[in-house]
Write a protein that holds these residues in place. Structure first.
Motif, mmCIF file in Angstrom:
data_model
loop_
_atom_site.group_PDB
_atom_site.id
_atom_site.type_symbol
_atom_site.label_atom_id
_atom_site.label_comp_id
_atom_site.label_asym_id
_atom_site.label_seq_id
_atom_site.Cartn_x
_atom_site.Cartn_y
_atom_site.Cartn_z
ATOM 1 N N ALA A 189 -2.325 -4.445 -4.487
ATOM 2 C CA ALA A 189 -1.714 -3.126 -4.271
ATOM 3 C C ALA A 189 -2.800 -2.071 -4.087
ATOM 4 O O ALA A 189 -3.643 -1.881 -4.960
ATOM 5 C CB ALA A 189 -0.821 -2.768 -5.463
ATOM 6 N N GLY A 190 -2.775 -1.402 -2.946
ATOM 7 C CA GLY A 190 -3.775 -0.375 -2.674
ATOM 8 C C GLY A 190 -3.143 1.003 -2.622
ATOM 9 O O GLY A 190 -2.043 1.161 -2.081
ATOM 10 N N ALA A 191 -3.828 1.976 -3.186
ATOM 11 C CA ALA A 191 -3.327 3.350 -3.119
ATOM 12 C C ALA A 191 -4.483 4.320 -3.340
ATOM 13 O O ALA A 191 -5.489 3.986 -3.973
ATOM 14 C CB ALA A 191 -2.229 3.574 -4.160
ATOM 15 N N GLY A 192 -4.305 5.523 -2.795
ATOM 16 C CA GLY A 192 -5.336 6.539 -2.965
ATOM 17 C C GLY A 192 -4.812 7.718 -3.771
ATOM 18 O O GLY A 192 -3.611 7.827 -4.024
ATOM 19 N N GLY A 193 -5.716 8.585 -4.179
ATOM 20 C CA GLY A 193 -5.324 9.781 -4.941
ATOM 21 C C GLY A 193 -4.723 9.418 -6.291
ATOM 22 O O GLY A 193 -5.304 8.651 -7.055
ATOM 23 N N MET B 297 0.855 -1.196 0.000
ATOM 24 C CA MET B 297 0.000 0.000 0.000
ATOM 25 C C MET B 297 0.882 1.234 0.000
ATOM 26 O O MET B 297 2.043 1.172 0.440
ATOM 27 C CB MET B 297 -0.949 -0.008 1.203
ATOM 28 N N GLY B 298 0.319 2.337 -0.480
ATOM 29 C CA GLY B 298 1.101 3.545 -0.661
ATOM 30 C C GLY B 298 1.467 4.261 0.622
ATOM 31 O O GLY B 298 2.412 5.040 0.665
ATOM 32 N N SER B 299 0.711 4.010 1.691
ATOM 33 C CA SER B 299 0.934 4.738 2.943
ATOM 34 C C SER B 299 0.384 3.920 4.104
ATOM 35 O O SER B 299 -0.558 3.118 3.916
ATOM 36 C CB SER B 299 0.211 6.088 2.871
ATOM 37 N N GLY B 300 0.929 4.175 5.275
ATOM 38 C CA GLY B 300 0.383 3.536 6.477
ATOM 39 C C GLY B 300 -1.075 3.921 6.670
ATOM 40 O O GLY B 300 -1.844 3.181 7.280
ATOM 41 N N SER B 301 -1.460 5.073 6.128
ATOM 42 C CA SER B 301 -2.852 5.514 6.289
ATOM 43 C C SER B 301 -3.818 4.651 5.472
ATOM 44 O O SER B 301 -5.025 4.735 5.646
ATOM 45 C CB SER B 301 -2.998 6.994 5.916
ATOM 46 N N ASP B 302 -3.272 3.827 4.569
ATOM 47 C CA ASP B 302 -4.124 2.917 3.783
ATOM 48 C C ASP B 302 -4.395 1.614 4.540
ATOM 49 O O ASP B 302 -5.202 0.803 4.091
ATOM 50 C CB ASP B 302 -3.438 2.544 2.454
ATOM 51 N N SER B 303 -3.702 1.428 5.669
ATOM 52 C CA SER B 303 -3.758 0.107 6.318
ATOM 53 C C SER B 303 -5.150 -0.249 6.837
ATOM 54 O O SER B 303 -5.533 -1.418 6.850
ATOM 55 C CB SER B 303 -2.729 0.022 7.446
ATOM 56 N N PRO C 182 -8.446 0.723 -5.256
ATOM 57 C CA PRO C 182 -8.512 2.186 -5.189
ATOM 58 C C PRO C 182 -8.979 2.600 -3.800
ATOM 59 O O PRO C 182 -9.945 2.059 -3.287
ATOM 60 C CB PRO C 182 -9.584 2.546 -6.235
ATOM 61 N N ILE C 183 -8.277 3.534 -3.203
ATOM 62 C CA ILE C 183 -8.611 3.945 -1.834
ATOM 63 C C ILE C 183 -9.117 5.384 -1.803
ATOM 64 O O ILE C 183 -8.570 6.278 -2.452
ATOM 65 C CB ILE C 183 -7.389 3.742 -0.910
ATOM 66 N N LEU C 184 -10.197 5.529 -1.053
ATOM 67 C CA LEU C 184 -10.775 6.867 -0.869
ATOM 68 C C LEU C 184 -10.004 7.552 0.244
ATOM 69 O O LEU C 184 -10.063 7.132 1.398
ATOM 70 C CB LEU C 184 -12.250 6.704 -0.489
ATOM 71 N N VAL C 185 -9.241 8.566 -0.087
ATOM 72 C CA VAL C 185 -8.443 9.241 0.944
ATOM 73 C C VAL C 185 -9.058 10.587 1.316
ATOM 74 O O VAL C 185 -9.930 11.107 0.634
ATOM 75 C CB VAL C 185 -6.984 9.497 0.500
ATOM 76 N N TYR C 186 -8.547 11.104 2.382
ATOM 77 C CA TYR C 186 -8.996 12.412 2.836
ATOM 78 C C TYR C 186 -8.117 13.481 2.186
ATOM 79 O O TYR C 186 -6.990 13.208 1.799
ATOM 80 C CB TYR C 186 -8.866 12.501 4.358
ATOM 81 N N ASN C 187 -8.584 14.690 2.104
ATOM 82 C CA ASN C 187 -7.699 15.757 1.651
ATOM 83 C C ASN C 187 -7.601 16.869 2.690
ATOM 84 O O ASN C 187 -7.144 17.950 2.412
ATOM 85 C CB ASN C 187 -8.123 16.307 0.287
ATOM 86 N N ASP C 188 -8.042 16.576 3.903
ATOM 87 C CA ASP C 188 -7.956 17.576 4.978
ATOM 88 C C ASP C 188 -7.317 16.956 6.201
ATOM 89 O O ASP C 188 -7.773 17.154 7.316
ATOM 90 C CB ASP C 188 -9.350 18.105 5.325
ATOM 91 N N ARG C 189 -6.266 16.189 5.958
ATOM 92 C CA ARG C 189 -5.637 15.405 7.020
ATOM 93 C C ARG C 189 -5.450 16.170 8.337
ATOM 94 O O ARG C 189 -5.701 15.650 9.409
ATOM 95 C CB ARG C 189 -4.274 14.946 6.519
ATOM 96 N N HIS C 190 -5.048 17.400 8.229
ATOM 97 C CA HIS C 190 -4.688 18.132 9.446
ATOM 98 C C HIS C 190 -5.891 18.688 10.189
ATOM 99 O O HIS C 190 -5.776 19.111 11.318
ATOM 100 C CB HIS C 190 -3.701 19.244 9.102
ATOM 101 N N HIS D 99 5.399 7.346 -5.230
ATOM 102 C CA HIS D 99 5.904 8.717 -5.359
ATOM 103 C C HIS D 99 6.977 9.076 -4.347
ATOM 104 O O HIS D 99 7.917 9.797 -4.650
ATOM 105 C CB HIS D 99 4.738 9.710 -5.245
ATOM 106 N N ARG D 100 6.805 8.547 -3.113
ATOM 107 C CA ARG D 100 7.741 8.934 -2.061
ATOM 108 C C ARG D 100 8.961 8.008 -1.985
ATOM 109 O O ARG D 100 9.991 8.403 -1.470
ATOM 110 C CB ARG D 100 7.029 8.931 -0.704
ATOM 111 N N THR D 101 8.801 6.777 -2.459
ATOM 112 C CA THR D 101 9.930 5.826 -2.403
ATOM 113 C C THR D 101 10.078 5.126 -3.767
ATOM 114 O O THR D 101 9.980 3.897 -3.839
ATOM 115 C CB THR D 101 9.710 4.757 -1.304
HETATM 116 C C1 RP5 Z 1 -1.324 7.799 -1.500
HETATM 117 O O1 RP5 Z 1 -1.613 8.983 -0.859
HETATM 118 C C2 RP5 Z 1 -1.463 6.744 -0.458
HETATM 119 O O2 RP5 Z 1 -1.764 5.515 -1.042
HETATM 120 C C3 RP5 Z 1 -2.568 7.256 0.413
HETATM 121 O O3 RP5 Z 1 -3.818 6.679 0.067
HETATM 122 C C4 RP5 Z 1 -2.600 8.746 0.118
HETATM 123 C C5 RP5 Z 1 -2.401 9.603 1.335
HETATM 124 O O4 RP5 Z 1 -1.215 9.241 1.976
HETATM 125 P P1 RP5 Z 1 -0.776 9.931 3.359
HETATM 126 O O5 RP5 Z 1 -0.628 11.385 3.087
HETATM 127 O O6 RP5 Z 1 -1.860 9.622 4.359
HETATM 128 O O7 RP5 Z 1 0.528 9.259 3.730
HETATM 129 O O8 RP5 Z 1 -0.054 7.799 -2.054
#
Ligand code: RP5
Length: 191
Positions: free
Chosen positions: A67-71, A13-19, A91-99, A44-46
């Motif tokens: 393989a899972g990833a968002g955005g 997965m692309g991020s721990g936030s996808d777990s 495909p993962i539905l991510v947030y765009n207002d993390r903070h 993108h990051r690694t």
């Molecule tokens: C993607 O960006 C990841 O797969 C994840 O779903 C999303 C947000 O990542 P974080 O900013 O939470 O690390 O690459």
């Protein structure tokens, strides 16, 4: 019954936030005693880890990669470009207002997951990635098992059993609905 001592499926997965979402795939595989290896690899990051992982997956002899990833979800497609192991993209539905979010349930993306869905499915001709629905990691686990069932007859039996269990549970629920009437059924189901 454990089908193999070594992992048969690579879950990345692309991020721990996808777990939170991707654990659905692991839970499904665990239920059927399918060993999997789980890692965070960000396209993108690694980027260098991405190609290293593809080689690692070949060396490990994984039958499938989930393989899972968002955005801008390039992870499944890029892994599929580096290896011939079948890749199932989640495909993962991510947030765009993390903070600013207060709880995990406030996660959302500007495009409701369509961004990652299209990033994963719209691969160029010749480089296919299979995909499940947005956040449907459990389905990726089931699909991986269907692929593995071609190799392990005992697993095929269990996958068929899972299908008939599903049938039974729908019939049972329908009988309850018929007996109780729709209004009562709905009230009880969602109370
Ligand atoms: C993607 O960006 C990841 O797969 C994840 O779903 C999303 C947000 O990542 P974080 O900013 O939470 O690390 O690459």
């Amino acid at each position: 019954m454990v089908f193999s001592k070594k992992p048969l499926v690579g879950i990345i997965m692309g991020s721990g936030s996808d777990s939170r979402i991707m654990s659905g795939a692991a839970e499904t595989l665990d239920r059927f005693n399918i060993k999997h290896e789980d890692q965070i690899i960000s396209a993108h990051r690694t980027p260098s880890r991405l190609s290293e992982y593809a080689q690692h997956a070949e060396e490990m002899g994984f039958d499938v990669i989930i393989a899972g990833a968002g955005g801008a979800a390039h992870l499944p497609g890029m892994i599929a470009s580096y290896t011939v192991i079948p890749v199932i993209g989640v495909p993962i539905l991510v947030y765009n207002d993390r903070h600013h979010r207060k709880t995990d349930t406030e996660k959302f993306s500007a495009f409701g997951g369509l961004d990652s869905l299209l990033s994963i499915t719209e691969m160029p001709s010749g480089s296919p990635v299979a995909a499940v629905g947005v956040n449907k990691a459990g389905n990726a686990g089931i699909y991986a098992m269907r692929i593995l069932a071609n190799k392990f007859p005992e697993l095929k039996k269990r996958v068929k059993q899972h299908k008939s269990d599903q049938h039974e549970s729908v019939v049972k629920e329908s009988e309850m609905m018929k007996k109780q009437g729709l209004s009562t059924f709905a009230k009880k189901r969602f109370k």
